[in-house]
Enzyme design. Structure first.
Site, PDB file in Angstrom:
ATOM      1  N   LYS A  76       0.833  -1.214   0.000  1.00 52.08           N
ATOM      2  CA  LYS A  76       0.000   0.000   0.000  1.00 52.08           C
ATOM      3  C   LYS A  76       0.866   1.263   0.000  1.00 52.08           C
ATOM      4  O   LYS A  76       0.638   2.166  -0.799  1.00 52.08           O
ATOM      5  CB  LYS A  76      -0.945   0.007   1.209  1.00 52.08           C
ATOM      6  CG  LYS A  76      -1.942  -1.140   1.202  1.00 52.08           C
ATOM      7  CD  LYS A  76      -2.869  -1.106   2.389  1.00 52.08           C
ATOM      8  CE  LYS A  76      -2.159  -1.279   3.711  1.00 52.08           C
ATOM      9  NZ  LYS A  76      -1.505  -2.595   3.884  1.00 52.08           N
ATOM     10  N   THR A  77       1.850   1.302   0.893  1.00 49.43           N
ATOM     11  CA  THR A  77       2.736   2.470   0.945  1.00 49.43           C
ATOM     12  C   THR A  77       3.496   2.613  -0.377  1.00 49.43           C
ATOM     13  O   THR A  77       3.599   3.712  -0.929  1.00 49.43           O
ATOM     14  CB  THR A  77       3.716   2.346   2.123  1.00 49.43           C
ATOM     15  OG1 THR A  77       2.953   2.258   3.331  1.00 49.43           O
ATOM     16  CG2 THR A  77       4.638   3.546   2.208  1.00 49.43           C
ATOM     17  N   ASP A 121      -1.424   7.318   6.019  1.00 52.46           N
ATOM     18  CA  ASP A 121      -1.349   5.898   6.332  1.00 52.46           C
ATOM     19  C   ASP A 121      -2.279   5.622   7.517  1.00 52.46           C
ATOM     20  O   ASP A 121      -2.541   6.525   8.312  1.00 52.46           O
ATOM     21  CB  ASP A 121       0.096   5.555   6.707  1.00 52.46           C
ATOM     22  CG  ASP A 121       0.443   4.114   6.363  1.00 52.46           C
ATOM     23  OD1 ASP A 121      -0.465   3.361   5.969  1.00 52.46           O
ATOM     24  OD2 ASP A 121       1.626   3.752   6.493  1.00 52.46           O
ATOM     25  N   THR A 170      -5.592  -0.961   6.788  1.00 48.09           N
ATOM     26  CA  THR A 170      -5.689  -2.416   6.907  1.00 48.09           C
ATOM     27  C   THR A 170      -7.107  -2.800   7.324  1.00 48.09           C
ATOM     28  O   THR A 170      -7.417  -3.963   7.475  1.00 48.09           O
ATOM     29  CB  THR A 170      -4.706  -2.939   7.978  1.00 48.09           C
ATOM     30  OG1 THR A 170      -4.827  -2.112   9.134  1.00 48.09           O
ATOM     31  CG2 THR A 170      -3.285  -2.894   7.484  1.00 48.09           C
ATOM     32  N   ARG A 229       6.469  -8.301   1.697  1.00 46.09           N
ATOM     33  CA  ARG A 229       7.366  -7.931   2.798  1.00 46.09           C
ATOM     34  C   ARG A 229       8.019  -9.172   3.395  1.00 46.09           C
ATOM     35  O   ARG A 229       9.212  -9.181   3.691  1.00 46.09           O
ATOM     36  CB  ARG A 229       6.601  -7.169   3.888  1.00 46.09           C
ATOM     37  CG  ARG A 229       7.462  -6.907   5.127  1.00 46.09           C
ATOM     38  CD  ARG A 229       6.763  -6.060   6.178  1.00 46.09           C
ATOM     39  NE  ARG A 229       6.614  -4.697   5.757  1.00 46.09           N
ATOM     40  CZ  ARG A 229       5.495  -3.985   5.909  1.00 46.09           C
ATOM     41  NH1 ARG A 229       4.430  -4.530   6.461  1.00 46.09           N
ATOM     42  NH2 ARG A 229       5.447  -2.742   5.503  1.00 46.09           N
TER      43      ARG A 229
HETATM   44  N1  LIG Z   1       4.412  -5.422  -5.762  1.00 47.66           N
HETATM   45  C1  LIG Z   1       5.583  -5.392  -5.153  1.00 47.66           C
HETATM   46  N2  LIG Z   1       6.707  -5.678  -5.799  1.00 47.66           N
HETATM   47  C2  LIG Z   1       7.893  -5.700  -5.153  1.00 47.66           C
HETATM   48  N3  LIG Z   1       8.053  -5.420  -3.849  1.00 47.66           N
HETATM   49  C3  LIG Z   1       6.965  -5.108  -3.158  1.00 47.66           C
HETATM   50  C4  LIG Z   1       5.683  -5.083  -3.765  1.00 47.66           C
HETATM   51  N4  LIG Z   1       4.782  -4.757  -2.834  1.00 47.66           N
HETATM   52  C5  LIG Z   1       5.472  -4.581  -1.702  1.00 47.66           C
HETATM   53  N5  LIG Z   1       6.781  -4.802  -1.883  1.00 47.66           N
HETATM   54  C6  LIG Z   1       7.818  -4.735  -0.858  1.00 47.66           C
HETATM   55  O1  LIG Z   1       7.237  -5.119   0.384  1.00 47.66           O
HETATM   56  C7  LIG Z   1       7.592  -4.210   1.410  1.00 47.66           C
HETATM   57  C8  LIG Z   1       6.349  -3.712   2.103  1.00 47.66           C
HETATM   58  O2  LIG Z   1       5.568  -2.940   1.218  1.00 47.66           O
HETATM   59  P1  LIG Z   1       4.714  -1.703   1.745  1.00 47.66           P
HETATM   60  O3  LIG Z   1       5.447  -0.994   2.823  1.00 47.66           O
HETATM   61  O4  LIG Z   1       4.337  -0.913   0.560  1.00 47.66           O
HETATM   62  O5  LIG Z   1       3.465  -2.460   2.336  1.00 47.66           O
HETATM   63  P2  LIG Z   1       2.179  -1.856   3.083  1.00 47.66           P
HETATM   64  O6  LIG Z   1       1.003  -2.502   2.456  1.00 47.66           O
HETATM   65  O7  LIG Z   1       2.248  -0.384   3.092  1.00 47.66           O
HETATM   66  O8  LIG Z   1       2.339  -2.405   4.555  1.00 47.66           O
HETATM   67  P3  LIG Z   1       1.738  -1.779   5.933  1.00 47.66           P
HETATM   68  O9  LIG Z   1       0.274  -2.122   5.973  1.00 47.66           O
HETATM   69  O10 LIG Z   1       2.499  -2.511   7.012  1.00 47.66           O
HETATM   70  O11 LIG Z   1       2.029  -0.324   5.927  1.00 47.66           O
HETATM   71  C9  LIG Z   1       8.410  -3.112   0.738  1.00 47.66           C
HETATM   72  O12 LIG Z   1       9.743  -3.288   1.097  1.00 47.66           O
HETATM   73  C10 LIG Z   1       8.311  -3.332  -0.723  1.00 47.66           C
HETATM   74  O13 LIG Z   1       9.571  -3.228  -1.292  1.00 47.66           O
HETATM   75 MG   LIG Z   2       2.525   0.949   4.696  1.00 44.04          MG
END
Ligand SMILES: Nc1ncnc2c1ncn2[C@@H]1O[C@H](COP(=O)(O)OP(=O)(O)OP(=O)(O)O)[C@@H](O)[C@H]1O
Ligand SMILES: [Mg+2]
Length: 358
Positions: A76-77, A121, A170, A229
């Site tokens: 998401k981030t 976020d 989430t 992740r």
């Molecule tokens: N589609 C993708 N391709 C490659 N790497 C990814 C992908 N999605 C996420 N990642 C990797 O996974 C890790 C976590 O991603 P991210 O921080 O964007 O998740 P999030 O959904 O925001 O998590 P949270 O809910 O904990 O904030 C990052 O290091 C990112 O590099």
């Molecule tokens: Mg995030």
């Protein structure tokens, strides 16, 4: 009632957690995809977003506000940052819990330049007054700042630059209706397939310069709980093992041996997942049991069990949500090496032998 699951779950074992670990942020930044086309997986969200962004770009206006929802670690981030990058816009980052007072948000909003992306976020945790201010800001690019208190208080309207809000959550279910309605587009992030995760692992291995073969990538992907992740983290643990106990080359055998050391099971379930399944089957005879009772049994917050753990167990076909509570499926019993009761969810019919399994 037995609560044996409590002792099985050690919260400090974080290797398999979908939540980021301390000190992992820098690395996550290195591994974040920067463009939509670099983003592996989520074909639906990607295509939808591509259209939203491209059309806004052609019309020369900021796109609709975007809500990204889904379990932790699915990107998401990363996606929020990509939205800004694709628009060639600056991104300001904050989070729901940081916006305790409406004034905090007003300051943030009034500093935006036209076309900026504001990323909030954990937007479901935003405080009520800030949320109400956000309604007007999202709709009319305006905020009303209240000056003074009591009968003498006046509200001063303040124009803000047209911007795009990207919210991540989430828990889209706990967003209020009015807030949810103000997002023009909601992207529901799904767990990744093994094939997609294999690509994530291969991409990260290339960036981090880790020698790894196809089979090892597949092995890591399969045990990553559908979550990039976790895939990136397991890759680093396999690299450690390859460097210390092997010749540096990550093969399938090396990957399997490494993952065994870190207690990652064949399905990639983490300790909390297993503790939940264990409580559900061993202590509650397969359910149905309420989420808060289940959470107490594993010594965790109900929200953690619900947001972090449950979505994957449901998707893996191990746990079902029913109106009467959570129920273990036969696959859950089998995964724990137990015999499923004849009629799962009705422990009284399975008899006391259910509790004698271990
Ligand atoms: N589609 C993708 N391709 C490659 N790497 C990814 C992908 N999605 C996420 N990642 C990797 O996974 C890790 C976590 O991603 P991210 O921080 O964007 O998740 P999030 O959904 O925001 O998590 P949270 O809910 O904990 O904030 C990052 O290091 C990112 O590099
Ligand atoms: Mg995030």
């Amino acid at each position: 009632m037995e609560y044996d699951a409590v002792t099985e779950y050690e919260p400090d074992d974080e290797t398999l957690s979908a939540l980021p670990q301390t000190g992992e942020r820098d690395l996550e930044t290195t591994l974040r995809p920067r463009k939509l086309e670099e983003f592996v997986g989520q074909p639906r969200v990607r295509e939808q977003l591509e259209l939203v962004l491209e059309s806004a770009r052609r019309r020369g206006v900021p796109p609709d506000h975007v809500l990204l929802s889904g379990p932790p670690g699915l990107g998401k981030t990363s996606m929020a940052m990509i939205v800004a990058a694709e628009l060639g816009a600056a991104i300001r980052i904050t989070s729901g819990p940081a916006l305790e007072r409406a004034g905090d948000l007003a300051a943030m909003l009034s500093n935006l330049a036209p076309g900026d992306v504001l990323f909030i976020d954990e937007i479901h945790r935003i405080a009520r007054p800030a949320e109400e201010m956000l309604y007007l800001a999202m709709e009319d690019f305006r905020v009303d700042v209240v000056v003074g208190k009591g009968p003498g208080a006046t509200s001063i309207p303040l124009e803000i630059a047209p911007f795009t809000l990207v919210g991540a959550t989430t828990r889209s279910g706990s967003l209020t209706g009015p807030l949810r309605d103000r997002f023009g587009f909601t992207g529901q992030m799904e767990f990744y397939s093994d094939t997609e995760l294999e690509l994530v692992v291969r991409r990260a291995a290339t960036i981090l310069d880790i020698p790894i073969d196809r089979d090892a990538c597949a092995e890591i992907a399969r045990r990553s709980r559908g979550t990039p992740r976790i895939a990136n983290r397991l890759l680093r643990r396999v690299r450690d093992y390859a460097e210390v106990r092997a010749d540096g080359e990550a093969t399938r055998a090396v990957a399997r041996a490494a993952l065994a050391v870190y207690d990652v099971d064949e399905l990639g379930l983490d300790r909390l997942d297993r503790a939940v399944l264990s409580a559900l089957t061993r202590s509650f005879g397969g359910g149905p049991v309420g989420i808060s009772t289940l959470a107490v049994a594993v010594g965790e917050e109900a929200t953690t069990v619900e947001e972090v753990c449950e979505p994957y167990l449901v998707r893996a076909g191990m746990l079902a949500r029913t109106p009467r509570g959570r129920v273990a499926t036969p696959a859950a019993w089998e995964h724990l090496g137990l015999v499923p009761p004849a009629d799962p969810g009705r422990p009284e019919q399975g008899g006391p032998s259910l509790f004698d399994q271990d």
